[in-house]
Scaffold this motif. Structure first.
Motif, PDB file in Angstrom:
ATOM      1  N   ILE A  33      10.007  27.722  -7.780  1.00  0.00           N
ATOM      2  CA  ILE A  33      11.372  26.904  -6.661  1.00  0.00           C
ATOM      3  C   ILE A  33      11.979  28.071  -7.658  1.00  0.00           C
ATOM      4  CG2 ILE A  33      13.494  26.360  -8.837  1.00  0.00           C
ATOM      5  CD1 ILE A  33      12.029  24.872  -9.685  1.00  0.00           C
ATOM      6  N   ILE A  34      11.215  29.220  -7.732  1.00  0.00           N
ATOM      7  CA  ILE A  34      12.074  31.091  -7.768  1.00  0.00           C
ATOM      8  C   ILE A  34      11.520  31.486  -6.426  1.00  0.00           C
ATOM      9  CG2 ILE A  34      11.554  33.397  -8.582  1.00  0.00           C
ATOM     10  CD1 ILE A  34      10.458  31.787 -11.606  1.00  0.00           C
ATOM     11  N   LYS A  35      10.741  31.388  -6.363  1.00  0.00           N
ATOM     12  CA  LYS A  35      10.063  31.690  -4.794  1.00  0.00           C
ATOM     13  C   LYS A  35      10.730  31.203  -3.818  1.00  0.00           C
ATOM     14  CE  LYS A  35       6.451  29.748  -2.153  1.00  0.00           C
ATOM     15  NZ  LYS A  35       5.043  29.945  -1.570  1.00  0.00           N
ATOM     16  N   PHE A  36      11.133  29.859  -3.115  1.00  0.00           N
ATOM     17  CA  PHE A  36      11.666  29.211  -2.273  1.00  0.00           C
ATOM     18  C   PHE A  36      13.425  29.023  -2.413  1.00  0.00           C
ATOM     19  CE2 PHE A  36       7.996  26.876  -1.712  1.00  0.00           C
ATOM     20  CZ  PHE A  36       8.192  26.824   0.030  1.00  0.00           C
ATOM     21  N   ALA A  37      14.166  29.374  -3.776  1.00  0.00           N
ATOM     22  CA  ALA A  37      15.373  30.227  -3.825  1.00  0.00           C
ATOM     23  C   ALA A  37      15.367  31.245  -3.461  1.00  0.00           C
ATOM     24  CB  ALA A  37      15.766  30.393  -5.451  1.00  0.00           C
ATOM     25  N   ALA A  91      10.445  13.768   6.066  1.00  0.00           N
ATOM     26  CA  ALA A  91       8.925  14.392   5.807  1.00  0.00           C
ATOM     27  C   ALA A  91       9.227  15.238   6.881  1.00  0.00           C
ATOM     28  CB  ALA A  91       8.000  13.527   5.528  1.00  0.00           C
ATOM     29  N   PHE A  92       8.587  15.086   8.352  1.00  0.00           N
ATOM     30  CA  PHE A  92       8.605  16.223   9.616  1.00  0.00           C
ATOM     31  C   PHE A  92       9.646  17.449   9.531  1.00  0.00           C
ATOM     32  CE2 PHE A  92       9.374  17.271  13.687  1.00  0.00           C
ATOM     33  CZ  PHE A  92       8.186  18.164  13.999  1.00  0.00           C
ATOM     34  N   GLU A  93      10.712  16.436   9.162  1.00  0.00           N
ATOM     35  CA  GLU A  93      11.925  17.923   9.322  1.00  0.00           C
ATOM     36  C   GLU A  93      11.676  19.040   7.585  1.00  0.00           C
ATOM     37  OE1 GLU A  93      15.210  16.018   9.989  1.00  0.00           O
ATOM     38  OE2 GLU A  93      14.932  15.165  12.018  1.00  0.00           O
ATOM     39  N   SER A  94      11.747  17.995   7.003  1.00  0.00           N
ATOM     40  CA  SER A  94      11.002  18.931   5.439  1.00  0.00           C
ATOM     41  C   SER A  94      10.360  19.539   5.691  1.00  0.00           C
ATOM     42  CB  SER A  94      11.862  17.680   4.478  1.00  0.00           C
ATOM     43  OG  SER A  94      10.226  17.004   4.011  1.00  0.00           O
ATOM     44  N   GLN A  95       9.301  19.327   5.981  1.00  0.00           N
ATOM     45  CA  GLN A  95       8.668  20.247   6.133  1.00  0.00           C
ATOM     46  C   GLN A  95       8.135  21.224   6.709  1.00  0.00           C
ATOM     47  OE1 GLN A  95       5.960  19.068   3.451  1.00  0.00           O
ATOM     48  NE2 GLN A  95       4.530  21.217   3.750  1.00  0.00           N
ATOM     49  N   GLN A  96       8.887  20.700   8.172  1.00  0.00           N
ATOM     50  CA  GLN A  96       8.979  22.352   9.080  1.00  0.00           C
ATOM     51  C   GLN A  96       9.812  23.174   8.890  1.00  0.00           C
ATOM     52  OE1 GLN A  96      10.964  20.642  12.479  1.00  0.00           O
ATOM     53  NE2 GLN A  96       8.968  21.305  13.767  1.00  0.00           N
ATOM     54  N   ALA A  97      10.548  22.529   7.871  1.00  0.00           N
ATOM     55  CA  ALA A  97      12.117  23.315   7.215  1.00  0.00           C
ATOM     56  C   ALA A  97      11.635  24.150   6.494  1.00  0.00           C
ATOM     57  CB  ALA A  97      13.377  22.675   6.589  1.00  0.00           C
ATOM     58  N   LEU A  98      10.319  23.843   5.499  1.00  0.00           N
ATOM     59  CA  LEU A  98       9.660  24.450   4.708  1.00  0.00           C
ATOM     60  C   LEU A  98       8.937  25.338   4.669  1.00  0.00           C
ATOM     61  CD1 LEU A  98       9.880  24.476   0.626  1.00  0.00           C
ATOM     62  CD2 LEU A  98       7.675  22.865   1.476  1.00  0.00           C
ATOM     63  N   GLU A  99       8.220  25.409   6.312  1.00  0.00           N
ATOM     64  CA  GLU A  99       7.182  26.383   6.203  1.00  0.00           C
ATOM     65  C   GLU A  99       7.517  26.898   6.582  1.00  0.00           C
ATOM     66  OE1 GLU A  99       4.009  25.020   8.585  1.00  0.00           O
ATOM     67  OE2 GLU A  99       2.730  23.864   7.682  1.00  0.00           O
ATOM     68  N   ARG A 100       9.488  27.185   7.794  1.00  0.00           N
ATOM     69  CA  ARG A 100       9.798  27.349   8.619  1.00  0.00           C
ATOM     70  C   ARG A 100      10.321  28.670   7.058  1.00  0.00           C
ATOM     71  NH1 ARG A 100      12.691  24.318  11.870  1.00  0.00           N
ATOM     72  NH2 ARG A 100      14.033  24.311  10.228  1.00  0.00           N
ATOM     73  N   VAL A 101      11.124  28.729   6.407  1.00  0.00           N
ATOM     74  CA  VAL A 101      12.122  30.274   5.158  1.00  0.00           C
ATOM     75  C   VAL A 101       9.488  30.925   5.282  1.00  0.00           C
ATOM     76  CG1 VAL A 101      13.325  28.493   5.013  1.00  0.00           C
ATOM     77  CG2 VAL A 101      11.935  28.587   3.522  1.00  0.00           C
ATOM     78  N   ALA A 102       9.032  29.673   4.581  1.00  0.00           N
ATOM     79  CA  ALA A 102       7.572  30.338   3.896  1.00  0.00           C
ATOM     80  C   ALA A 102       7.226  31.171   4.864  1.00  0.00           C
ATOM     81  CB  ALA A 102       6.844  29.198   3.041  1.00  0.00           C
TER      82      ALA A 102
END
Length: 254
Positions: A33-37, A91-102
């Motif tokens: 949570i800290i990392k993605f915040a 699931a695809f869209e959210s995982q894509q967004a997660l990877e993008r910000v990471a």
């Protein structure tokens, strides 16, 4: 100063985190949570509360009177409803967004995975790999990383088992309610129809297995589990449709 409106990508990331973090760890001090915040420009407390908002929409938590913010945003409920209407797409869209910000390169960010219904064919489609990763993370987190049959907690030995096979129902492919966390031993038995789960969420061992010549593994891995209730998930309890499908189409009881 007015609060900054949450963007769709931020909400997708928040819901993805809600799915892949065990409920008891949705605290602002959680490292994920800290990392993605930080990645999305929010405080850990704000992101943590957003995850709790999603929990307040979850039927499994509503029974326990889990509450989010008194005036949670309409966007939170909209994302919740979108996921429940089309798990594979979101699931695809959210995982894509997660990877993008990471800052991950999607084509390189996952190990080669195998098709859930076949031992050899390698998945090379990025979309499928993203969906599979979302499904696995969501299911394992829901069961707090233990086999729901035998309570084994070695992550390397755990699988997110599809109840209705991947190839049989597109709508169920990414739905965590069509998943159950099993160790590799019980995953294979479940996939082969040697065990199933009844309406009371109790383990049912096939008569074929029960009649086999006994051994220590047979006794511990099958006989002693017959009639035991599965270890229940914190969220995304297996749905009735999926369990009925497994009992009627996959389970072998002769």
């Amino acid at each position: 100063m007015p609060q900054k409106t949450w963007t769709r990508d931020e909400l997708l990331i928040a819901f993805n985190l809600y799915c892949r973090i065990p409920f008891g760890q949705l605290r602002h001090g959680n490292s994920e949570i800290i990392k993605f915040a930080e990645k999305i420009g929010r405080t850990p407390s704000a992101l943590s509360m957003k995850l709790c908002n999603f929990a307040s929409f979850d039927p499994s938590h509503q029974k326990r009177n889990v509450a989010g913010l008194k005036h949670s945003g309409k966007g939170d409920k909209k994302i919740w409803d979108e996921f429940n209407q089309n798990w594979e797409k979101l699931a695809f869209e959210s995982q894509q967004a997660l990877e993008r910000v990471a800052g991950l390169k999607q084509i390189e960010s996952y190990e080669e995975l195998q098709l859930p219904d076949g031992p050899t064919e390698t998945l090379r489609n990025v979309r499928v790999r993203l969906v599979q990763n979302f499904f696995r993370d969501s299911v394992l987190a829901s069961y707090k990383f233990v086999c729901s049959f035998c309570s084994l907690s070695m992550t390397q030995m755990l699988c997110a088992s599809h109840i209705v096979p991947w190839s049989k129902n597109i709508e169920k492919r990414a739905d965590p309610r069509n998943g159950i966390c099993l160790c590799t031993f019980h995953d294979r038995a479940f996939d082969r129809g040697l065990v199933t789960i009844d309406d009371d969420l109790k383990i049912v061992i096939s008569d074929r297995v029960m009649k086999m010549k006994t051994s220590p593994l047979h006794d511990a891995g099958f006989v002693k589990l017959h009639g035991n209730k599965i270890i229940l998930p914190e969220k995304f309890k297996p749905d009735e449709y999926s369990l009925e499908y497994h009992r009627s189409k996959i389970f072998i009881n002769n």
